[in-house]
Design a protein around this motif. Structure first.
Motif, PDB file in Angstrom:
ATOM      1  N   GLY A 279      39.187   7.281  23.339  1.00 48.96           N
ATOM      2  CA  GLY A 279      38.640   8.382  22.555  1.00 48.96           C
ATOM      3  C   GLY A 279      37.738   9.328  23.316  1.00 48.96           C
ATOM      4  N   ASN A 280      37.578   9.143  24.627  1.00 49.73           N
ATOM      5  CA  ASN A 280      36.668   9.992  25.406  1.00 49.73           C
ATOM      6  C   ASN A 280      37.343  11.221  25.998  1.00 49.73           C
ATOM      7  N   TYR A 281      38.659  11.195  26.076  1.00 45.88           N
ATOM      8  CA  TYR A 281      39.380  12.310  26.684  1.00 45.88           C
ATOM      9  C   TYR A 281      40.435  12.838  25.720  1.00 45.88           C
ATOM     10  N   LEU A 282      40.733  14.123  25.866  1.00 48.06           N
ATOM     11  CA  LEU A 282      41.732  14.771  25.028  1.00 48.06           C
ATOM     12  C   LEU A 282      42.746  15.454  25.928  1.00 48.06           C
ATOM     13  N   TYR A 283      44.023  15.267  25.615  1.00 50.07           N
ATOM     14  CA  TYR A 283      45.111  15.887  26.369  1.00 50.07           C
ATOM     15  C   TYR A 283      45.820  16.902  25.477  1.00 50.07           C
ATOM     16  N   THR A 284      46.018  18.105  26.004  1.00 50.02           N
ATOM     17  CA  THR A 284      46.596  19.187  25.224  1.00 50.02           C
ATOM     18  C   THR A 284      47.725  19.851  26.005  1.00 50.02           C
ATOM     19  N   GLY A 285      48.765  20.239  25.295  1.00 53.32           N
ATOM     20  CA  GLY A 285      49.893  20.951  25.886  1.00 53.32           C
ATOM     21  C   GLY A 285      50.186  22.208  25.101  1.00 53.32           C
ATOM     22  N   GLY A 286      50.681  23.254  25.796  1.00 50.30           N
ATOM     23  CA  GLY A 286      50.902  24.543  25.151  1.00 50.30           C
ATOM     24  C   GLY A 286      52.311  25.064  25.344  1.00 50.30           C
ATOM     25  N   ARG A 287      52.632  26.062  24.550  1.00 49.61           N
ATOM     26  CA  ARG A 287      53.932  26.716  24.603  1.00 49.61           C
ATOM     27  C   ARG A 287      54.040  27.567  25.875  1.00 49.61           C
ATOM     28  N   LYS A 288      55.157  27.434  26.580  1.00 51.67           N
ATOM     29  CA  LYS A 288      55.385  28.157  27.835  1.00 51.67           C
ATOM     30  C   LYS A 288      54.226  27.963  28.815  1.00 51.67           C
ATOM     31  N   ASP A 289      53.646  26.780  28.789  1.00 49.46           N
ATOM     32  CA  ASP A 289      52.521  26.435  29.674  1.00 49.46           C
ATOM     33  C   ASP A 289      52.931  25.211  30.490  1.00 49.46           C
ATOM     34  N   PRO A 290      52.963  25.314  31.815  1.00 48.41           N
ATOM     35  CA  PRO A 290      53.462  24.204  32.636  1.00 48.41           C
ATOM     36  C   PRO A 290      52.471  23.061  32.827  1.00 48.41           C
ATOM     37  N   TYR A 291      51.288  23.155  32.260  1.00 49.04           N
ATOM     38  CA  TYR A 291      50.281  22.126  32.520  1.00 49.04           C
ATOM     39  C   TYR A 291      49.760  21.496  31.231  1.00 49.04           C
ATOM     40  N   ILE A 292      49.622  20.167  31.268  1.00 43.93           N
ATOM     41  CA  ILE A 292      48.872  19.430  30.259  1.00 43.93           C
ATOM     42  C   ILE A 292      47.436  19.344  30.757  1.00 43.93           C
ATOM     43  N   LEU A 293      46.487  19.762  29.932  1.00 49.06           N
ATOM     44  CA  LEU A 293      45.084  19.776  30.336  1.00 49.06           C
ATOM     45  C   LEU A 293      44.364  18.540  29.820  1.00 49.06           C
ATOM     46  N   CYS A 294      43.526  17.952  30.674  1.00 45.66           N
ATOM     47  CA  CYS A 294      42.700  16.812  30.293  1.00 45.66           C
ATOM     48  C   CYS A 294      41.263  17.288  30.108  1.00 45.66           C
ATOM     49  N   TRP A 295      40.690  17.021  28.934  1.00 47.67           N
ATOM     50  CA  TRP A 295      39.323  17.412  28.621  1.00 47.67           C
ATOM     51  C   TRP A 295      38.469  16.163  28.398  1.00 47.67           C
ATOM     52  N   ASP A 296      37.263  16.183  28.932  1.00 49.14           N
ATOM     53  CA  ASP A 296      36.267  15.156  28.608  1.00 49.14           C
ATOM     54  C   ASP A 296      35.498  15.670  27.394  1.00 49.14           C
ATOM     55  N   ILE A 297      35.755  15.104  26.222  1.00 44.40           N
ATOM     56  CA  ILE A 297      35.157  15.646  25.002  1.00 44.40           C
ATOM     57  C   ILE A 297      33.663  15.359  24.908  1.00 44.40           C
ATOM     58  N   ARG A 298      33.122  14.546  25.830  1.00 37.72           N
ATOM     59  CA  ARG A 298      31.674  14.330  25.854  1.00 37.72           C
ATOM     60  C   ARG A 298      30.969  15.488  26.544  1.00 37.72           C
ATOM     61  N   LYS A 299      31.715  16.252  27.361  1.00 36.75           N
ATOM     62  CA  LYS A 299      31.149  17.427  28.028  1.00 36.75           C
ATOM     63  C   LYS A 299      31.801  18.708  27.535  1.00 36.75           C
ATOM     64  N   SER A 300      33.142  18.708  27.461  1.00 35.92           N
ATOM     65  CA  SER A 300      33.922  19.815  26.897  1.00 35.92           C
ATOM     66  C   SER A 300      33.635  21.162  27.553  1.00 35.92           C
ATOM     67  N   VAL A 301      33.285  21.153  28.812  1.00 35.36           N
ATOM     68  CA  VAL A 301      33.004  22.399  29.510  1.00 35.36           C
ATOM     69  C   VAL A 301      34.160  22.774  30.423  1.00 35.36           C
ATOM     70  N   ASP A 302      34.519  21.874  31.312  1.00 41.06           N
ATOM     71  CA  ASP A 302      35.572  22.144  32.279  1.00 41.06           C
ATOM     72  C   ASP A 302      36.734  21.188  32.082  1.00 41.06           C
ATOM     73  N   VAL A 303      37.891  21.597  32.578  1.00 35.41           N
ATOM     74  CA  VAL A 303      39.075  20.751  32.568  1.00 35.41           C
ATOM     75  C   VAL A 303      38.917  19.680  33.646  1.00 35.41           C
ATOM     76  N   VAL A 304      39.168  18.411  33.307  1.00 34.02           N
ATOM     77  CA  VAL A 304      39.040  17.322  34.270  1.00 34.02           C
ATOM     78  C   VAL A 304      40.151  17.403  35.308  1.00 34.02           C
ATOM     79  N   TYR A 305      41.404  17.541  34.850  1.00 32.92           N
ATOM     80  CA  TYR A 305      42.534  17.759  35.746  1.00 32.92           C
ATOM     81  C   TYR A 305      43.705  18.306  34.940  1.00 32.92           C
ATOM     82  N   LYS A 306      44.751  18.724  35.656  1.00 37.21           N
ATOM     83  CA  LYS A 306      45.955  19.276  35.041  1.00 37.21           C
ATOM     84  C   LYS A 306      47.155  18.441  35.462  1.00 37.21           C
ATOM     85  N   LEU A 307      48.062  18.212  34.514  1.00 40.98           N
ATOM     86  CA  LEU A 307      49.280  17.454  34.769  1.00 40.98           C
ATOM     87  C   LEU A 307      50.471  18.394  34.613  1.00 40.98           C
TER      88      LEU A 307
END
Length: 430
Positions: A279-307
């Motif tokens: 429950g500490n991280y959130l993964y999001t994917g978008g339309r016509k977007d080549p990357y899944i973004l990893c967010w640390d929801i305890r900080k929610s400022v920067d992207v941790v990494y991209k897949l």
């Protein structure tokens, strides 16, 4: 909706899942299942155990293709949606849990027919299983779906019968369809996403009774657009993530829908959101977007990494999933390959080809070393070329069940200890 359907709702209301009976049993069972999950060997290509393609192709709709696939919470079956506005349930044979070394299901024929076929009448936007679904308990054996110009339907996954409906109305008192739906972790409510709105239905009160929450604040701040994807934190901490076609993802409190913060960073509208197992991280994917973004929801400022995944040129939802141990994420793409990433480091681990067209759905089995995939996309015939039908191979517009190799007990212990150490290091570095 007529009186006949109202009577039908009241008749089946008594069959609706009772959270007072399931919730006391299933969480402990689920903890046992997660604890006994063997470590998958992703360095060994999986075997295709079952394959399905022909039953998705009919003379009336030769261009039919799959859109998504999801395992049931008890692992007894999986559910697919396709372009022909149809939901199909495939039950796994009792012998399906036995991994046969070297066996691969042929692609030119279907392993078996769907055990249940439900036609929604219009394009299916989203669907989800009841979180405490168990094939051994018919009362809980249900799933919800939403389709264009239709209310939310609660279906019996055993008989295909419509249990009840949940109806939302717009400003001119016409039924409006939800674009995304999800059960809350306790299984007592259905959360539904609309345009700048979230409506919450009580599972045991079908009809037009609901609580409505606007995602836009009075000062025009908040989350705009269509609420296109949603997911609850698996740790029961009361957090809800909602993605929007406005390219944003927002975190809300489940109890009062208080907006906590909004995440920006995707190039297209959000099509899938999923929390990590802790429950500490959130993964999001978008339309016509080549990357899944990893967010640390305890900080929610920067992207941790991209897949990375191949999704630059499609409007399709490309669903990904995290294995029950929470160590790896797997996603499909337009190239027909599945890519597996280590969530501790964000590094690519391995991949294999699952189809010859877009792999738009992937789902891990809830406790066995198995997974299922769906593939397909819309095809257009060139005008005036004399060709009036499509000729597809068995590896296109198909669904497959894959069996993975597992690590030995000694390797499993070493990997668990190693991942625990890596997890501590990551937390110290953040």
């Amino acid at each position: 909706m007529g009186e006949e359907e109202e009577q039908q709702e009241q008749q089946h209301l008594s069959n609706s899942p009772n959270p007072d009976t399931e919730i006391t049993e299933n969480p402990s069972h689920r903890r046992e299942v997660e604890y006994s999950w063997p470590a998958i060997r992703f360095d060994v290509p999986p075997q295709r155990t079952y394959h399905f393609s022909r039953q998705f192709r009919t003379p009336s709709n030769p261009n039919n293709f799959l859109k998504a696939v999801k395992w049931s919470p008890d692992g007894s079956c999986f559910l697919t949606s396709s372009e022909d506005n149809t939901l199909r349930v495939f039950a796994i044979p009792e012998s399906g849990n036995e991994y046969v070394n070297g066996y691969s299901a042929p692609a030119d024929e279907d392993s078996y027919a769907a055990s249940l076929v439900i036609n929604e009448g219009e394009s299916v936007y989203d669907y989800c299983w009841y979180p405490y679904m168990s094939a051994s308990d018919p009362v809980t054996c249900v799933f919800a779906s939403t389709a264009r110009d239709h209310p939310i339907h609660l279906w019996d996954a055993s008989s295909g019968q419509l249990r009840c409906t949940y109806r939302a109305y717009d400003a001119v008192d016409e039924i409006t369809a939800a674009f995304s739906i999800a059960f809350n972790p306790s299984g007592t409510k259905i959360f539904a996403g609309y345009n700048k709105l979230v409506r919450v239905f009580d599972l045991h009160r079908p009809g037009r009774d609901y609580n409505q929450y606007s995602t836009v604040q009075g000062n025009k701040e908040g989350q705009t657009g269509i609420m296109s994807a949603m997911a609850f934190s698996p740790t029961h901490n009361g957090m809800l993530a909602i993605g929007s076609y406005s390219k944003t993802t927002a975190i809300y409190r489940e109890d009062n829908m208080e907006l906590l913060y909004v995440l920006h960073g995707h190039e297209g509208g959000i099509t899938h959101v999923q929390f990590s197992k802790d429950g500490n991280y959130l993964y999001t994917g978008g339309r016509k977007d080549p990357y899944i973004l990893c967010w640390d929801i305890r900080k929610s400022v920067d992207v941790v990494y991209k897949l990375y995944r191949s999704a630059e040129h499609t409007n399709q939802r490309i669903l990904f999933d995290i294995e029950p141990l929470g160590r790896h994420l797997c996603t499909g793409g337009q190239d027909g390959f599945l890519h597996i990433y280590d969530l501790q480091t964000g590094q690519w681990v391995s991949g294999f080809q699952a189809a010859l067209d877009t792999v738009n759905g992937f789902s891990f089995h809830p406790f066995l070393p198995m997974a299922t995939t769906s593939s397909g996309h819309r095809r257009f015939l060139p005008p005036d070329d004399g060709i009036d039908e499509l000729h597809l191979s068995g590896h296109e517009n198909c669904a497959s069940v894959w069996s993975f190799s597992v690590a030995s007990m000694e390797e499993n212990v070493v990997e668990i200890n190693g991942n625990d150490h890596n997890s501590q290091n990551r937390l110290q570095n953040l």
